[in-house]
Every structure is written in structure tokens, then in C-alpha cells.
Design a protein around this motif. Structure first.
Motif, PDB file in Angstrom:
ATOM      1  N   ALA A 179       0.257 -11.086   4.361  1.00 57.15           N
ATOM      2  CA  ALA A 179       1.932 -10.532   4.521  1.00 57.15           C
ATOM      3  C   ALA A 179       3.420 -10.649   5.104  1.00 57.15           C
ATOM      4  N   MET A 180       4.213 -10.810   4.733  1.00 54.88           N
ATOM      5  CA  MET A 180       5.618 -10.820   5.654  1.00 54.88           C
ATOM      6  C   MET A 180       5.448  -9.128   6.665  1.00 54.88           C
ATOM      7  N   PRO A 181       6.409  -9.700   6.985  1.00 54.18           N
ATOM      8  CA  PRO A 181       6.405  -7.668   7.984  1.00 54.18           C
ATOM      9  C   PRO A 181       6.190  -6.182   6.933  1.00 54.18           C
ATOM     10  N   TYR A 182       5.278  -6.066   7.094  1.00 53.47           N
ATOM     11  CA  TYR A 182       5.716  -4.061   6.290  1.00 53.47           C
ATOM     12  C   TYR A 182       5.740  -2.868   6.994  1.00 53.47           C
ATOM     13  N   MET A 183       5.226  -2.274   6.450  1.00 53.97           N
ATOM     14  CA  MET A 183       5.758  -1.372   7.061  1.00 53.97           C
ATOM     15  C   MET A 183       4.129  -0.426   6.947  1.00 53.97           C
ATOM     16  N   ARG A 184       3.712  -0.276   7.632  1.00 50.42           N
ATOM     17  CA  ARG A 184       2.439   0.488   7.680  1.00 50.42           C
ATOM     18  C   ARG A 184       1.816   2.178   7.348  1.00 50.42           C
ATOM     19  N   PRO A 185       3.018   2.989   7.912  1.00 50.97           N
ATOM     20  CA  PRO A 185       2.563   4.401   7.394  1.00 50.97           C
ATOM     21  C   PRO A 185       1.814   4.923   6.339  1.00 50.97           C
ATOM     22  N   PRO A 186       2.932   4.592   5.393  1.00 47.31           N
ATOM     23  CA  PRO A 186       2.777   4.577   3.913  1.00 47.31           C
ATOM     24  C   PRO A 186       1.003   3.806   3.253  1.00 47.31           C
ATOM     25  N   LEU A 187       0.433   3.132   3.848  1.00 47.21           N
ATOM     26  CA  LEU A 187      -0.951   2.446   3.695  1.00 47.21           C
ATOM     27  C   LEU A 187      -1.728   4.306   3.242  1.00 47.21           C
ATOM     28  N   SER A 188      -2.015   5.148   4.313  1.00 46.12           N
ATOM     29  CA  SER A 188      -2.609   6.241   3.953  1.00 46.12           C
ATOM     30  C   SER A 188      -2.298   6.913   3.813  1.00 46.12           C
ATOM     31  N   LYS A 189      -1.327   7.337   2.855  1.00 47.59           N
ATOM     32  CA  LYS A 189      -0.402   8.505   2.519  1.00 47.59           C
ATOM     33  C   LYS A 189       0.147   8.216   0.722  1.00 47.59           C
ATOM     34  N   GLU A 190       0.723   8.048   1.163  1.00 46.76           N
ATOM     35  CA  GLU A 190       1.594   7.731  -0.425  1.00 46.76           C
ATOM     36  C   GLU A 190       1.459   6.853  -1.545  1.00 46.76           C
ATOM     37  N   MET A 191       0.979   5.414  -0.688  1.00 46.81           N
ATOM     38  CA  MET A 191       0.584   4.460  -1.409  1.00 46.81           C
ATOM     39  C   MET A 191      -0.464   4.769  -2.750  1.00 46.81           C
ATOM     40  N   TRP A 192      -1.138   6.096  -1.905  1.00 48.02           N
ATOM     41  CA  TRP A 192      -2.400   6.427  -2.720  1.00 48.02           C
ATOM     42  C   TRP A 192      -1.764   7.655  -4.190  1.00 48.02           C
ATOM     43  N   PHE A 193      -0.341   7.775  -3.859  1.00 44.18           N
ATOM     44  CA  PHE A 193       0.384   8.774  -4.508  1.00 44.18           C
ATOM     45  C   PHE A 193       0.547   7.766  -5.662  1.00 44.18           C
ATOM     46  N   ASN A 194       0.608   7.245  -5.484  1.00 46.31           N
ATOM     47  CA  ASN A 194       1.581   5.407  -6.802  1.00 46.31           C
ATOM     48  C   ASN A 194       0.858   5.843  -8.378  1.00 46.31           C
ATOM     49  N   ASN A 195       0.637   6.047  -9.260  1.00 44.97           N
ATOM     50  CA  ASN A 195       0.174   6.537 -10.551  1.00 44.97           C
ATOM     51  C   ASN A 195       0.326   5.077 -11.416  1.00 44.97           C
ATOM     52  N   ASP A 196       1.214   3.674 -10.675  1.00 47.28           N
ATOM     53  CA  ASP A 196       1.877   2.252 -11.045  1.00 47.28           C
ATOM     54  C   ASP A 196       0.265   1.948 -11.068  1.00 47.28           C
ATOM     55  N   PRO A 197      -0.532   1.724 -11.819  1.00 46.12           N
ATOM     56  CA  PRO A 197      -1.943   0.827 -11.965  1.00 46.12           C
ATOM     57  C   PRO A 197      -1.809  -0.176 -11.394  1.00 46.12           C
ATOM     58  N   ALA A 198      -0.879  -0.868 -11.205  1.00 42.27           N
ATOM     59  CA  ALA A 198      -0.348  -2.688 -10.622  1.00 42.27           C
ATOM     60  C   ALA A 198       0.708  -2.116  -9.629  1.00 42.27           C
ATOM     61  N   VAL A 199       0.406  -0.912  -8.025  1.00 37.42           N
ATOM     62  CA  VAL A 199       0.443  -1.179  -7.078  1.00 37.42           C
ATOM     63  C   VAL A 199      -0.114  -2.061  -5.614  1.00 37.42           C
ATOM     64  N   SER A 200      -0.922  -2.059  -6.174  1.00 38.21           N
ATOM     65  CA  SER A 200      -1.562  -2.853  -5.118  1.00 38.21           C
ATOM     66  C   SER A 200      -0.751  -4.748  -5.166  1.00 38.21           C
ATOM     67  N   GLU A 201      -0.201  -4.938  -6.524  1.00 38.83           N
ATOM     68  CA  GLU A 201       0.492  -5.732  -6.813  1.00 38.83           C
ATOM     69  C   GLU A 201       1.997  -6.020  -6.459  1.00 38.83           C
TER      70      GLU A 201
END
Length: 633
Positions: A179-201
Motif C-alpha cells: 500500500a501507499m503511505p497510510y495512517m495506522r491509528p484507525p486500524l484498531s478503532k474507527e475502521m471497525w465501526f464502519n458499517n460499509d461491507p466494502a470497507v476493506s476495499e
């Protein structure tokens, strides 16, 4: 009516407690005219201070009586050497064929729940080999003015600083990630609160305040094709993905990649970050057990863990610190609709027990339980095995967990693989590449982020593993690479959110083994992580860009000690400020509990390095007692 609170552990006579008058404390659902101070920790039993940093114990001996920090294991940076003996070529061919056959059978019969993780101690990954971009090393520039090793936050802020000071600069980033440079903090927090089933894409997340943003710092079209970098009239930034630097020839100003490609550089930055730690019980476990373990660090880990969780009914999270606690709450929320059972196992007495005073750590544990997590504090793992395709974890309290998968989140260690091959010094106590106050390890070689062990002019030699430090140290390294020669003076902040309701921001030495004094007040509906300025957190404000809410300055007066009382179990620590004190009663750390956007004030208080007679007056600088609350008395 006045109430005192404290941690339940025993206090020595040197413990500090004060009773301070102030408005608006919620206790058992009531509001009184007084606030209380909480102080904890037996000074005679202090352990190594922990604030996500490591530092020189001799410089800080006035802060705490400790043993030395745990040494970080140095990892070999050299690839396995080839065999050039005269053994039979036929035996060698047979051996290779046999290994290949075993590998093929292993692949064809592998468990579906295999974790794809940041590899640790034999853990298997089902992530395909990272696709190299560019595909051919012939398309990588053979000489660049600025070379950055690592594609994380520190590299991102470094190349932004370089381009800000030298707009036509040509910068090449070598990253072993896809991946291109990205921020890590949301990986253990906000990303799991996203209801979009395509969040990982899509890799987008919603901040607690509802604003949506990408996980990536810049869109792909921001970057230049590596092949075209050196022909760009206005310069640019190119990222080579899937490649790894295995050696620096520092006198020759050369970097050697894992495929033998050589790149000449003018200045180089090492920003290799940290890798997850492991536990001995898992290191010695069978291959079948390792198939059911994940180590969580990267966006690839997020994608794979989501797949695992989606087909699991039970998950164990091992670790009670930042990552373990955040991930436990996040997974419990994510798995509510499918009734996912989340168990959290750790050795401390409460969540984030190395940072929070014991009373607040245990209060936090109750909040984590309310989020649906089965918290097993003060617990160790005795043994682990696979039984009926499940992971069987035997605990020292007599309980047995049967889960589909386990995530090991017990901290990180700096990635110093380049040290031996490149002749670079690694600090034997804190770990990390040894650099000076300008983040330089050798001539034209800089280090930033988790991998740097830098000289703090106030606190001595330190190593910090927080997002803010990666941002600020990367930026400083970039500035010094273009010749600004700035020393590192920034006191990095860190934060943690246990979902959208409970969070904190902190700065300095925040360690549960130090004496602490807490001032708490009644919380309002706005006192949640949703009120925090996420943009400031992710981009890292500096002393110049912070916007304090007050210009008041506390006055230093001689400190005084009082006695300690026991808190009522029903105390509600809705919001407050916790001051961490050294042996001389000076404030060395400040934690803002559900108090946000005030870190600049905390930074100024630490900079004064003074004693305060009335910490309640200091706490008022953080606007704990707002006008609306005062009107309800």
C-alpha cells in the motif's frame, strides 16, 4: 460532602494526596460543590516507567526509582547465507524437491482461517507475496538526492518537509508494503465501526464526529512513477513497493535492495518502524497453533482479520495495552450482529494498567466489559493447543478458552534489521537506532519514528512508539535532511479511544508506577472522543500550531503532601486531568481523560518543570468546569 478517592493499592508515606475545592463533581449521580484529588502508587515499589517511551534511567532518576528498561532483542539483518560446500548436488536437488512437495501439500490442505499478519516467529500468512511496483528493478532510479526507507507515517511527513523546503526535490521511498503511505491509528478503532461491507476495499473510515476520510494520506496520483522521477522538472515523490533495503554502504552513499539493486543517495532516512512482539508460549507452539494466531500492525492485517472475524464465533485478544484494549472494544462492536464472543486476556490488573493509575484502569475495565468484552485481567496463558479445529487456551486461573482465533497484541519492538549489515548502533536498553538530537545516526543517515532512539535534551535518551512522534520526528528529519539543523524539542502526545464514548489524550511520562494526582468533574454529553479534533491528532500539531483555549499560566509554589483515603466503588470518573509526579513532586506527565483539544496547555505546563501547591488550580486551565454545569448547581 467531601469525598477522596485513591487507587486500591497500598501507599507509602511519600504518596501525595491533596483535597481541593472546586465545583461540579459527579459522585453516585449527584453533583457536589467539590472536586477530589486522587493519588496513587507506592513509591517504594515503582517499576520501569511506561508512557509508550523508553528513556535513560540515569537522566531520569529524579523522576522514578526504577530498574532499567527491558532490552529489545536485536534481530539479524543479514539474509541466510548460501551453501557453497561440496555436498552432493543430487542430495541438494532431492532436498529442494522434498521441501517443495511439503509446501504444496501444506498449501492444498491449509486451514481456511489462516491469519495473514505481519509475520512473527513462524506465524503463517495467506497474503500473496507483495506485488512489486515497479515490476522490474530496472525501473528504479539508480541515484536519488533523497532516499526514504519505509513507507509509513514518518516517511510521509519527512517527504512533505523536504518538498516544503525544497519544492523541486526528488524523493524516492522504498517500502516493503503493497500500500501507499497510510495512517495506522484507525486500524484498531474507527475502521471497525464502519458499517460499509466494502470497507476493506475502499479503506475509508468515519471519524467519531461523523466526518469521513480515506486511510491514505494522499491519492495515488500525488505520486510520481519511479521510472520518471529523475526526469521530472519540478521533482516529486515516488514510492517503490514490495522492495526492501537490506544494507547501507554508508561511506559510498549506497543502499542495496534485497534483489541486489544498488541506489546511490545524497541523504537517506531510515523509518522502518516497529514489528509486533510475541509471547514465549506462542513462539514454542505447534504449527497448527500458529495457523490460528494473528499479529496486528498493517492494513493487510486489517483486511485478513476482518475475513477471519466474519467466519468466527469467538476471538481472543491477548494484551491489555493500547492495541489490545482498542481492538477488543472495536471487535466487540463489529461482531454484535453475529454475536461474536470477544475475550481479552492480560496480566495487568486492569485495561491500560501500565499507563492509567489503578483506580482508573479498573474503572476503564468496567467500561470495556459494558461494551460486551469478556475481560480476564491478572491472567496468564499456561498452554495453548488446537483441539477439534479450535484454539484451546489454558489460563492460570483454571479457566479454559475455546476460540476460533487469537490476536496477539503485547507491544512492539523496533525494526533494526539494517543495524548489523550497515554498521549502525542500536541502543542496548531502549532499542532502536542511536541518533543525536538532530536525528542523525551517521553522516547523511537519519532515523525517525518508532525505530529511532533519540536524545531528548530534557529527558535524556528515549524511544517513542506513538503516531504523533512518527509525524513530528519524520518532519524534523526531513527538515534536517535539507540542512536546517534543528534539534528535537517536541514533547509528543499520544491518545487512545475505547470506542466513541471513552478516550484520552496524554503527554510526557504517563506511567502507572509514578505517583498520580487526579482532578475529576462531571462530564457532559460532549465530553467524548467525538469532540476531539481528529485532524490535529492524525497530522500532529506542533507548539506553533496548537490553539490553547486559555492564556492563563499557573504559578509555581512549594508542593505539599497530605494523606490518602479510599475511593468509593461507585465513583464515576467521567472527565478529568491526571498529573504524574516525580520524586520531587514535579509534574512530568499529564493525561486528559475525556478532555480534548487541550494538549497545548499540558505541553506548556510540562515545559515549566515546576512544583504546584494546588493542582486543582492548574486543572482549571483545562476548562473542566464549564458554564453550563455551574448553572445546574
Amino acid at each position: 460532602m467531601l469525598r477522596l478517592a485513591k487507587c486500591s493499592q497500598n501507599l507509602s508515606k511519600s504518596g501525595l494526596i491533596g483535597i481541593l475545592n472546586a465545583p461540579n463533581l459527579r459522585i453516585s449521580g449527584t453533583v457536589t460543590k467539590r472536586t477530589f484529588l486522587v493519588s496513587s502508587t507506592d513509591c517504594s515499589k515503582r517499576k520501569k516507567p511506561f508512557d509508550g517511551t523508553n528513556y535513560n534511567k540515569e537522566v531520569l532518576k529524579s523522576h522514578t526509582t526504577t530498574t532499567s528498561c527491558h532490552p529489545v532483542r536485536e534481530l539479524s539483518s543479514q539474509p541466510p547465507s548460501g551453501h557453497d560446500d561440496n555436498k552432493s548436488k543430487y542430495l541438494l536437488a532431492a532436498l529442494v524437491a522434498g521441501i517443495g512437495g511439503i509446501g504444496l501439500a501444506y498449501y492444498l490442505n491449509g486451514d481456511d482461517s489462516t491469519s495473514t499478519t505481519t509475520p512473527v516467529s513462524g506465524a503463517k500468512t495467506d497474503i500473496p507475496a507483495v506485488k512489486r511496483v515497479p515490476a522490474s528493478p530496472d525501473d528504479i532510479p539508480k541515484e536519488v538526492p533523497y532516499l526514504l526507507i519505509g513507507g509509513g507515517t514518518a516517511s510521509f511527513t519527512a517527504f512533505r518537509a523536504i518538498k516544503s523546503n525544497e519544492p523541486k526535490a526528488k524523493v524516492l521511498v522504498i517500502s516493503n508494503e503493497a500500500a501507499m503511505p497510510y495512517m495506522r491509528p484507525p486500524l484498531s478503532k474507527e475502521m471497525w465501526f464502519n458499517n460499509d461491507p466494502a470497507v476493506s476495499e475502499k479503506l475509508r473510515f468515519k471519524q467519531w464526529n461523523g466526518a469521513e476520510r480515506s486511510l491514505f494520506y494522499e491519492p495515488d496520483d500525488f505520486y510520481v512513477d519511479p521510472k520518471a522521477l529523475m526526469t521530472q522538472e519540478n521533482g516529486g515523490v515516488a514510492v517503490c513497493r514490495g522492495y526492501q533495503v537490506v544494507k547501507l554502504d554508508i561511506p559510498a552513499h549506497k543502499a542495496i535492495l534485497d534483489d541486489g539493486t544498488e541506489i546511490r543517495y545524497g541523504k537517506v532516512l531510515i523509518a522502518t518502524g516497529a514489528r509486533p512482539r510475541n509471547l514465549e508460549v506462542f513462539e514454542k507452539a505447534s504449527p497448527a497453533v500458529k495457523q490460528k494466531l494473528s499479529y496486528y500492525k498493517s492494513v493487510s492485517d486489517f483486511k485478513n482479520l476482518q475475513k477471519i472475524v466474519d467466519k468466527s464465533s469467538s476471538i481472543a485478544v491477548i494484551g491489555g495495552g493500547f492495541l489490545g484494549s482498542e481492538l477488543s472494544v472495536a471487535l466487540s462492536h463489529y461482531g454484535k450482529s453475529k454475536k461474536l464472543n470477544v475475550h481479552q486476556v492480560f496480566t495487568e490488573k486492569g485495561n491500560m494498567g501500565k499507563v492509567l493509575p489503578e483506580y482508573l484502569s479498573q474503572w476503564t475495565t468496567e467500561r470495556v466489559k459494558e461494551e460486551g468484552v469478556d475481560v480476564l485481567a491478572s491472567t496468564e496463558i499456561k498452554s495453548v493447543e488446537v483441539q477439534d479445529k479450535k484454539l484451546k487456551i489454558e489460563l492460570n486461573n483454571g479457566r479454559t478458552l475455546i476460540v476460533d482465533h487469537a490476536i496477539v497484541a503485547v507491544g512492539s519492538e523496533p525494526n533494526t534489521d539494517l543495524a548489523k549489515s550497515s554498521g549502525l548502533e542500536v541502543d542496548k536498553t531502549q532499542g532502536g537506532f542511536v541518533v543525536n538530537a538532530e536525528l542523525e545516526a551517521r553522516h547523511d543517515v537519519f532515523v525517525a519514528g518508532d525505530a529511532s532512539c533519540f536524545y531528548d535534551m530534557k529527558l535524556g535518551r528515549r524511544r517513542v512508539e506513538h503516531h504523533d512522534h512518527a509525524v513530528v520526528s519524520g518532519r524534523l528529519a526531513g527538515e534536517n535532511m535539507v540542512g536546517l539543523h534543528k534539534p528535537f524539542t517536541h514533547q509528543s502526545m499520544f491518545w487512545s479511544d475505547l470506542g466513541p464514548k471513552v478516550g484520552y489524550e496524554a503527554i510526557g511520562i504517563c506511567d502507572a508506577s509514578l505517583p498520580t494526582t487526579g482532578v475529576f468533574a462531571r462530564e457532559s454529553p460532549s465530553d467524548t472522543p467525538a469532540a476531539a479534533n481528529m485532524e490535529d491528532k492524525l497530522q500532529a500539531t506542533t507548539e506553533q500550531s496548537d490553539k490553547p483555549t486559555t492564556d492563563k499560566k499557573p504559578e509555581a509554589t512549594p508542593a505539599k503532601s497530605t494523606t490518602q483515603e479510599k475511593p468509593a466503588e461507585k465513583d464515576d470518573f467521567g472527565k478529568g486531568v491526571i498529573f504524574y509526579l516525580n520524586e520531587n513532586d514535579r509534574v512530568v506527565g499529564i493525561l486528559l481523560w475525556n478532555v480534548f483539544n487541550r494538549i497545548s496547555i499540558a505541553r506548556k505546563i510540562l515545559a515549566q518543570d515546576t512544583k504546584y501547591d494546588d493542582l486543582n488550580e492548574v486543572a482549571k486551565l483545562f476548562d473542566l468546569y464549564d458554564i453550563q454545569d455551574q448553572g445546574t448547581q
